[in-house]
Write an enzyme that holds these catalytic residues in place. Structure first.
Site, PDB file in Angstrom:
ATOM      1  N   ARG A   5      -3.606  11.132  -4.928  1.00 57.44           N
ATOM      2  CA  ARG A   5      -3.247   9.959  -3.778  1.00 57.44           C
ATOM      3  C   ARG A   5      -1.995  10.021  -3.095  1.00 57.44           C
ATOM      4  O   ARG A   5      -1.285   9.556  -2.772  1.00 57.44           O
ATOM      5  CB  ARG A   5      -3.064   8.794  -4.636  1.00 57.44           C
ATOM      6  CG  ARG A   5      -4.360   8.106  -5.490  1.00 57.44           C
ATOM      7  CD  ARG A   5      -5.581   7.880  -4.809  1.00 57.44           C
ATOM      8  NE  ARG A   5      -6.661   7.670  -5.646  1.00 57.44           N
ATOM      9  CZ  ARG A   5      -7.419   8.649  -5.933  1.00 57.44           C
ATOM     10  NH1 ARG A   5      -7.153   9.841  -5.585  1.00 57.44           N
ATOM     11  NH2 ARG A   5      -8.516   8.276  -6.991  1.00 57.44           N
ATOM     12  N   SER A  11      -6.760  -0.585  -6.910  1.00 56.63           N
ATOM     13  CA  SER A  11      -6.256   0.028  -7.878  1.00 56.63           C
ATOM     14  C   SER A  11      -4.743  -0.181  -7.532  1.00 56.63           C
ATOM     15  O   SER A  11      -4.436   0.249  -6.594  1.00 56.63           O
ATOM     16  CB  SER A  11      -6.230   1.323  -8.686  1.00 56.63           C
ATOM     17  OG  SER A  11      -7.634   1.044  -9.123  1.00 56.63           O
ATOM     18  N   GLU A  62       0.387   2.547  -6.230  1.00 60.88           N
ATOM     19  CA  GLU A  62      -0.520   3.486  -5.430  1.00 60.88           C
ATOM     20  C   GLU A  62      -0.605   2.549  -3.924  1.00 60.88           C
ATOM     21  O   GLU A  62      -0.542   3.169  -3.042  1.00 60.88           O
ATOM     22  CB  GLU A  62      -2.014   3.459  -5.972  1.00 60.88           C
ATOM     23  CG  GLU A  62      -2.915   4.200  -4.746  1.00 60.88           C
ATOM     24  CD  GLU A  62      -4.411   4.188  -5.494  1.00 60.88           C
ATOM     25  OE1 GLU A  62      -4.565   4.552  -6.868  1.00 60.88           O
ATOM     26  OE2 GLU A  62      -5.426   3.981  -4.759  1.00 60.88           O
TER      27      GLU A  62
HETATM   28  C1  LIG Z   1     -12.128  -2.889  -3.581  1.00 61.65           C
HETATM   29  C2  LIG Z   1     -11.296  -1.890  -3.715  1.00 61.65           C
HETATM   30  C3  LIG Z   1     -11.812  -0.467  -4.191  1.00 61.65           C
HETATM   31  C4  LIG Z   1     -11.012   0.555  -3.875  1.00 61.65           C
HETATM   32  N1  LIG Z   1     -11.410   1.942  -4.389  1.00 61.65           N
HETATM   33  C5  LIG Z   1     -10.709   2.926  -3.982  1.00 61.65           C
HETATM   34  C6  LIG Z   1     -11.224   4.175  -4.811  1.00 61.65           C
HETATM   35  O1  LIG Z   1     -12.116   4.169  -5.447  1.00 61.65           O
HETATM   36  N2  LIG Z   1     -10.679   5.317  -4.482  1.00 61.65           N
HETATM   37  C7  LIG Z   1      -9.342   5.138  -3.619  1.00 61.65           C
HETATM   38  O2  LIG Z   1      -8.782   6.163  -3.383  1.00 61.65           O
HETATM   39  N3  LIG Z   1      -9.013   4.016  -3.033  1.00 61.65           N
HETATM   40  C8  LIG Z   1      -9.672   2.856  -3.229  1.00 61.65           C
HETATM   41  N4  LIG Z   1      -9.210   1.843  -2.519  1.00 61.65           N
HETATM   42  C9  LIG Z   1      -8.204   1.937  -1.730  1.00 61.65           C
HETATM   43  C10 LIG Z   1      -8.337   2.055  -0.241  1.00 61.65           C
HETATM   44  O3  LIG Z   1      -9.601   1.654   0.016  1.00 61.65           O
HETATM   45  C11 LIG Z   1      -8.094   3.633  -0.036  1.00 61.65           C
HETATM   46  O4  LIG Z   1      -7.014   3.851  -0.153  1.00 61.65           O
HETATM   47  C12 LIG Z   1      -8.391   3.798   1.500  1.00 61.65           C
HETATM   48  O5  LIG Z   1      -8.482   5.127   1.629  1.00 61.65           O
HETATM   49  C13 LIG Z   1      -7.457   3.216   2.597  1.00 61.65           C
HETATM   50  O6  LIG Z   1      -7.805   3.209   3.692  1.00 61.65           O
HETATM   51  P1  LIG Z   1      -7.589   2.068   4.813  1.00 61.65           P
HETATM   52  O7  LIG Z   1      -7.957   2.735   6.169  1.00 61.65           O
HETATM   53  O8  LIG Z   1      -7.706   0.817   4.255  1.00 61.65           O
HETATM   54  O9  LIG Z   1      -6.034   2.244   5.004  1.00 61.65           O
HETATM   55  P2  LIG Z   1      -4.820   1.250   5.042  1.00 61.65           P
HETATM   56  O10 LIG Z   1      -4.754   0.552   4.060  1.00 61.65           O
HETATM   57  O11 LIG Z   1      -5.080   0.570   6.566  1.00 61.65           O
HETATM   58  O12 LIG Z   1      -3.266   2.165   5.383  1.00 61.65           O
HETATM   59  C14 LIG Z   1      -3.193   2.855   4.104  1.00 61.65           C
HETATM   60  C15 LIG Z   1      -1.956   3.699   4.440  1.00 61.65           C
HETATM   61  O13 LIG Z   1      -2.589   4.795   5.388  1.00 61.65           O
HETATM   62  C16 LIG Z   1      -1.717   4.786   6.754  1.00 61.65           C
HETATM   63  N5  LIG Z   1      -2.466   4.947   7.868  1.00 61.65           N
HETATM   64  C17 LIG Z   1      -3.854   4.568   8.027  1.00 61.65           C
HETATM   65  N6  LIG Z   1      -4.328   5.112   9.248  1.00 61.65           N
HETATM   66  C18 LIG Z   1      -3.577   5.898   9.539  1.00 61.65           C
HETATM   67  C19 LIG Z   1      -3.503   6.843  10.815  1.00 61.65           C
HETATM   68  N7  LIG Z   1      -4.487   6.823  11.347  1.00 61.65           N
HETATM   69  N8  LIG Z   1      -2.488   7.819  10.961  1.00 61.65           N
HETATM   70  C20 LIG Z   1      -1.286   7.702  10.119  1.00 61.65           C
HETATM   71  N9  LIG Z   1      -1.591   6.634   8.912  1.00 61.65           N
HETATM   72  C21 LIG Z   1      -2.598   5.819   9.009  1.00 61.65           C
HETATM   73  C22 LIG Z   1      -1.068   3.530   6.719  1.00 61.65           C
HETATM   74  O14 LIG Z   1      -0.017   3.383   7.586  1.00 61.65           O
HETATM   75  C23 LIG Z   1      -0.931   3.149   5.177  1.00 61.65           C
HETATM   76  O15 LIG Z   1       0.443   3.535   4.927  1.00 61.65           O
HETATM   77  C24 LIG Z   1     -10.051   0.508  -2.795  1.00 61.65           C
HETATM   78  C25 LIG Z   1      -9.516  -0.560  -2.315  1.00 61.65           C
HETATM   79  C26 LIG Z   1     -10.367  -1.771  -2.423  1.00 61.65           C
HETATM   80  C27 LIG Z   1      -9.744  -3.093  -1.988  1.00 61.65           C
END
Ligand SMILES: Cc1cc2nc3c(=O)[nH]c(=O)nc-3n(C[C@H](O)[C@H](O)[C@H](O)COP(=O)(O)OP(=O)(O)OC[C@H]3O[C@@H](n4cnc5c(N)ncnc54)[C@H](O)[C@@H]3O)c2cc1C
Length: 302
Positions: A176, A227, A297
């Site tokens: 992560r 998580s 996380e």
């Molecule tokens: C129901 C649920 C289930 C999930 N299951 C999993 C799972 O199985 N495995 C897992 O790993 N995660 C899981 N997640 C967590 C999450 O979906 C992941 O971490 C996902 O990769 C985050 O992507 P996001 O676009 O939503 O990022 P965001 O939440 O929008 O951002 C996360 C971080 O990334 C940075 N960021 C985003 N885009 C950019 C960019 N273009 N440039 C620079 N920095 C950037 C942001 O500044 C922030 O610090 C889950 C979440 C939920 C709600």
């Protein structure tokens, strides 16, 4: 003219959409978060880079977000600009190479890959994040992670003002974690993945199995950020929390999920303060019972 007014004027000139005082509860899967001074939504890479240059030039704090699925935003909101990648959703495939724009849904990309008979993205199916968010976090599930399939990414470097690329080995992937997490001056623009030819039926069946497991084990019926804590080496964090008797424990509208103790859910009207309060209770209980310190996380944005 203050910096927000200056940024707005320049964004108007290059035709980039924005909203003032946008409630971040509308842009996070937790449905929590106060207003961001500016919520900026470019529709292509040039406009994203243009907007970033404008914000930087005005000296306004800035954070780039994807789908907000790993974020807890403060109740006071964010005193700066949120640069959203939600308008950049292209996914293209050439042979076994999948290229995703930063804001593309990883679940959507997994479906497109499946339909082209490409295997490797199955584990992403059901993760509600963007390609860039997944690279940033080295997202993973069911034995797979981004590090297994990523070959390169491109980013806008706010220090040099240039667009550059990283090869897979440059990403410093860990559990992560990626190099992007330790460098807030880089905005991820795109990600390239190398998949393998596979049997459509097998790919589909793996994806259905993962989705079934998510639906039965995770509290998908409530808003959350997935998580909350990282896995503690050799232990399931959710199980430790459950063994502390914390399933169902609430602070305000935030609750340790009754279905999966690794999730905090918003049962209605939860504030960031509620979630932070609950996190403290969990950390203390786990430290007391197991003598270990668990780490978040999820990312807190204030
Ligand atoms: C129901 C649920 C289930 C999930 N299951 C999993 C799972 O199985 N495995 C897992 O790993 N995660 C899981 N997640 C967590 C999450 O979906 C992941 O971490 C996902 O990769 C985050 O992507 P996001 O676009 O939503 O990022 P965001 O939440 O929008 O951002 C996360 C971080 O990334 C940075 N960021 C985003 N885009 C950019 C960019 N273009 N440039 C620079 N920095 C950037 C942001 O500044 C922030 O610090 C889950 C979440 C939920 C709600």
């Amino acid at each position: 003219m203050n910096s927000v007014a200056a940024v707005k004027k320049e964004l108007d000139k290059i035709g980039v959409a924005y909203v003032e005082n946008a409630l971040m509860s509308a842009h996070t899967t937790f449905r929590i978060g106060g207003p961001a001074m500016l919520y900026i939504r470019p529709e292509n890479q040039d406009k994203l880079v243009g907007a970033a240059r404008i914000i930087q030039g005005a000296g306004l704090p800035m954070v780039t977000i994807g789908k907000g699925s790993n974020l807890l935003v403060s109740d006071a909101g964010y005193q700066g600009a949120i640069l959203s990648t939600e308008g950049l959703t292209d996914v293209s495939i050439s042979e076994n190479i999948v290229t995703c724009a930063c804001g593309a849904s990883v679940t959507g990309a997994a479906v497109i890959a499946r339909d082209r008979g490409l295997s490797g993205m199955e584990f992403l199916y059901g993760i509600p994040g963007s390609a860039a968010g997944a690279v940033y976090m080295n997202a993973g599930a069911y034995g797979g992670e981004i590090a297994d399939i990523l070959t390169s990414s491109t980013y806008y470097d706010m220090e040099t003002g240039a667009v550059a690329a990283l090869t897979a080995a440059d990403h410093g992937f860990e559990y992560r974690n990626s190099i992007y997490r330790s460098n807030s001056k880089r905005i991820i623009l795109s990600a390239v993945f190398e998949l393998k030819p596979g049997q459509h039926a097998e790919i589909r069946s793996a994806m259905e199995d993962y989705m079934y497991r998510r639906k039965t084990k995770q509290p998908l019926e409530y808003p959350s950020a997935g998580s909350v804590f990282k896995r503690y080496p050799g232990r399931y964090t959710g199980q430790m929390i459950e063994e502390c008797g914390l399933k169902g424990r609430s602070v305000g509208g935030a609750q340790v999920s009754e279905k999966h103790a690794g999730f905090i859910v918003n049962r209605g009207g939860a504030t960031a303060a509620d979630v932070l309060g609950l996190i403290e209770i969990i950390k203390e209980a786990v430290a007391h019972k197991f003598g270990v310190e668990i780490e978040c996380e999820m990312i807190y944005l204030a």
